[in-house]
Design a protein around this motif. Structure first.
Motif, short mmCIF file in Angstrom:
data_model
loop_
_atom_site.label_atom_id
_atom_site.label_comp_id
_atom_site.label_asym_id
_atom_site.label_seq_id
_atom_site.Cartn_x
_atom_site.Cartn_y
_atom_site.Cartn_z
N LEU A 140 0.83 -1.37 0.05
CA LEU A 140 0.05 -0.07 0.02
C LEU A 140 0.99 1.36 -0.15
O LEU A 140 0.43 2.18 -0.43
CB LEU A 140 -0.98 0.06 1.18
CG LEU A 140 -2.05 -1.09 1.27
CD1 LEU A 140 -2.81 -0.99 2.46
CD2 LEU A 140 -2.84 -1.01 -0.21
N LYS A 141 2.07 1.09 0.53
CA LYS A 141 2.83 2.34 0.34
C LYS A 141 3.23 2.70 -1.08
O LYS A 141 3.99 3.59 -1.30
CB LYS A 141 4.26 2.02 1.19
CG LYS A 141 4.11 1.83 2.74
CD LYS A 141 5.17 1.51 3.34
CE LYS A 141 5.01 1.63 4.82
NZ LYS A 141 6.28 0.83 5.65
N TYR A 170 2.39 5.43 -7.34
CA TYR A 170 2.18 4.73 -8.64
C TYR A 170 0.57 4.82 -9.05
O TYR A 170 0.52 4.81 -10.19
CB TYR A 170 2.98 3.38 -8.57
CG TYR A 170 4.25 3.92 -8.31
CD1 TYR A 170 5.31 4.35 -9.49
CD2 TYR A 170 4.86 3.77 -7.25
CE1 TYR A 170 6.44 4.72 -9.14
CE2 TYR A 170 6.31 4.08 -7.00
CZ TYR A 170 7.07 4.33 -7.91
OH TYR A 170 8.60 4.93 -7.75
N PHE A 171 -0.16 4.32 -8.03
CA PHE A 171 -1.57 4.66 -8.50
C PHE A 171 -2.07 5.88 -8.71
O PHE A 171 -2.68 6.21 -9.65
CB PHE A 171 -2.29 4.19 -7.28
CG PHE A 171 -2.49 2.63 -7.03
CD1 PHE A 171 -3.06 1.52 -8.04
CD2 PHE A 171 -1.64 1.91 -6.08
CE1 PHE A 171 -2.87 0.23 -7.82
CE2 PHE A 171 -1.75 0.49 -5.77
CZ PHE A 171 -2.34 -0.23 -6.60
N LEU A 172 -1.33 6.87 -7.96
CA LEU A 172 -1.82 8.41 -8.31
C LEU A 172 -1.23 8.67 -9.81
O LEU A 172 -1.87 9.38 -10.39
CB LEU A 172 -1.20 9.34 -7.22
CG LEU A 172 -1.15 10.67 -7.38
CD1 LEU A 172 -2.56 11.14 -7.53
CD2 LEU A 172 -0.43 11.56 -6.28
N ILE A 185 3.14 -0.48 -13.67
CA ILE A 185 2.76 -1.65 -13.28
C ILE A 185 4.05 -2.37 -12.56
O ILE A 185 3.67 -3.17 -11.72
CB ILE A 185 2.18 -2.64 -14.43
CG1 ILE A 185 0.89 -1.70 -14.80
CG2 ILE A 185 1.83 -3.92 -13.88
CD1 ILE A 185 -0.12 -1.45 -13.85
N ALA A 186 5.10 -2.36 -13.31
CA ALA A 186 6.36 -3.28 -12.83
C ALA A 186 6.51 -2.37 -11.45
O ALA A 186 7.15 -3.47 -10.57
CB ALA A 186 7.52 -3.10 -13.97
N SER A 187 6.45 -1.05 -11.16
CA SER A 187 6.85 -0.56 -9.81
C SER A 187 5.90 -1.19 -8.76
O SER A 187 6.38 -1.29 -7.77
CB SER A 187 6.72 0.95 -9.96
OG SER A 187 7.79 1.25 -11.00
N LEU A 188 4.63 -1.21 -9.17
CA LEU A 188 3.65 -1.88 -8.09
C LEU A 188 4.03 -3.18 -7.73
O LEU A 188 3.96 -3.51 -6.71
CB LEU A 188 2.38 -1.85 -8.70
CG LEU A 188 1.72 -0.37 -8.93
CD1 LEU A 188 0.50 -0.42 -9.70
CD2 LEU A 188 1.36 0.17 -7.73
N TYR A 189 4.74 -3.87 -8.65
CA TYR A 189 5.17 -5.27 -8.38
C TYR A 189 6.16 -5.30 -7.47
O TYR A 189 6.48 -5.97 -6.41
CB TYR A 189 5.45 -6.18 -9.90
CG TYR A 189 6.16 -7.35 -9.42
CD1 TYR A 189 5.23 -8.48 -8.89
CD2 TYR A 189 7.45 -7.55 -9.59
CE1 TYR A 189 6.34 -9.95 -8.66
CE2 TYR A 189 8.21 -8.93 -9.30
CZ TYR A 189 7.58 -9.67 -8.79
OH TYR A 189 8.37 -11.00 -8.62
#
Length: 453
Positions: A99-100, A104-106, A144-148
């Motif tokens: 969640l941190k 990247y969602f923003l 997307i890769a950063s979220l992973y």
């Protein structure tokens, strides 16, 4: 140890054969990529991504994407970026997104106003989907890769193993361009412009980026495997070969980036060593300088001195060129002009290329991702750029126990590459995502307990 060494050499030899096969039977690359996607999907799902299968797969895509483009004649051009997105999203079924990673969602949300602007304004005039996806697939794959990877713990040893996997397709690319290049030097080296003949017929700018990445990866493979004599000598040879082939593409960006990456890596390592270890490391660094100098001198000999003129920004006759960035500064100036005229929403993703025609740059696409973000997304693009730069840096200084030696080399690769090659290829986005990993060095007891499990 011998079996591990043999497996490494066999792996590289396989990719030499792959490069030869793809050169002579170009359509085989479609079958190989399809097989890779199928086997990769099975491997990831079966393992539930317990041992960084997704990370291994997306690093493999970094080189495979370029190999595919070299022989696909433009078909499925963005398959590499789609593959990175696909594998990461598939992994989200087995792992939790930290969640941190909310910045990247923003970033994804901040892209929406520009997309809406393009759709509402040009829906009936152009192929909106293609325009948007051409410009945003690169940033999307990065996010997307950063979220992973965000805050995902991984040992330095495991990360090095994943990085070794990435070298395979790079060796295939190297093999292909060696076979492709004509043997007549007078035919190949006649000017100081970017050279398609030495780039396998592919874009020299992007090829230089990939070959420069090969320089860095084989240097670190040598550094961490110096006790494996045969393999370490092979890494040194490939370091030299990637450097030489990268130089004779006559595209400077990728090679200068590789140089800065290697120097940043050496600095990070040097800081961590004690006085005795530093003296040994200086020996390794001296060997690096000798090999790099040899690559430069051999390039100069092969090109008849044209390579010096290229890096001195001269033409074949020795006259200094007007543009120091091969015309990229003109594109960047128009991007900044569009941002000044449309500071809030920008002109919309994909529209900058159309509007450059009115500025005398017909058909010219952005080469600098930062100025493209400003031109096509306005203030939203500026916020995206700030987040992309400072989120990993703030994370780095906040979690000091995870200060890994690849952080600055990878961040440098991303920052420099997107300034001269935008997000044409997926490599800068994937290496950016690696900056967000929590890399640690386990003690022997931890490794034993893991191996028993």
């Amino acid at each position: 140890m011998n079996s591990i060494l043999q497996n490494k050499i066999t792996y590289l030899a396989f990719h030499v054969v792959l490069g030869v096969l793809v050169h002579f039977v170009g359509s085989f690359v479609f079958l190989y990529f399809a097989a890779f996607l199928a086997i990769g999907t099975y491997w990831l799902v079966k393992s539930n991504d317990r041992d960084f299968q997704t990370l291994t797969l997306i690093l493999y895509v970094v080189g495979l994407e370029v190999l595919f483009r070299m022989r696909s004649d433009g078909a499925l051009y963005d398959l590499g970026k789609y593959s990175v997105i696909y594998f990461c999203i598939l992994s989200f079924g087995f792992i939790r997104i930290n969640l941190k990673a909310w910045p990247y969602f923003l970033i994804l949300i901040l892209f929406i106003p520009g997309i809406v602007l393009t759709v509402n304004t040009f829906f009936f005039e152009i192929d909106v989907r293609k325009k948007i996806m051409f410009n945003l697939l690169g940033p999307f794959s990065l996010v997307i890769a950063s979220l992973y990877t965000y805050n995902k713990p991984i040992s330095l040893k495991r990360l090095n193993e994943c990085l070794f996997v990435a070298t395979g397709p790079l060796v295939s690319i190297l093999t292909l361009i060696i076979i492709y290049t004509p043997s007549n030097k007078d035919e190949v080296f006649s000017s100081t412009t970017s050279n398609f003949a030495t780039s396998g017929g592919f874009g020299p700018n992007q090829m230089s980026v990939i070959l420069g990445l090969g320089v860095f990866l084989f240097f670190i493979q040598f550094f961490f495997n110096s006790k494996e004599k045969v393999f370490s000598y092979l890494c040194l040879f490939l370091f030299f070969l990637f450097a030489y082939r990268g130089l004779i593409t006559f595209s400077r960006g990728g090679m200068l980036t590789a140089l800065v990456m290697v120097l940043a890596f050496c600095y990070m390592v040097f800081k961590l060593l004690n006085r005795q270890a530093r003296s040994k490391f200086l020996g390794v660094f001296s060997l690096l300088i000798v090999l790099a100098t040899a690559a430069w001198m051999y390039s100069s000999y092969q090109t008849g001195g044209l390579i010096e003129k290229r890096y001195n920004n001269q033409d074949a006759a020795g006259r200094v060129k007007e543009s120091r960035m091969s015309g990229r500064e003109d594109i960047m100036e128009t991007d900044l002009k569009f941002f000044e005229e449309n500071p809030v929403f920008g002109v919309g993703p994909g529209i900058g290329g159309m509007m450059r025609g009115e500025e005398g740059l017909t058909g010219v696409q952005a080469h600098s991702e930062p100025t493209r973000l400003l031109a096509e997304h306005g203030m939203f693009g500026l916020i995206i750029l700030i987040l992309l730069v400072f989120v990993p840096i703030l994370k780095y200084f906040r979690f000091r126990q995870y200060h890994h030696i690849y952080f600055f080399p990878f961040l440098i690769f991303w920052g420099l590459t997107i300034n001269h090659a935008a997000t044409r290829i997926v490599a800068p986005g994937v290496l950016y995502a690696l900056c967000l990993l929590n890399v640690y060095i386990p003690n022997e007891e931890d490794e034993d307990s893991v191996s028993r499990k």
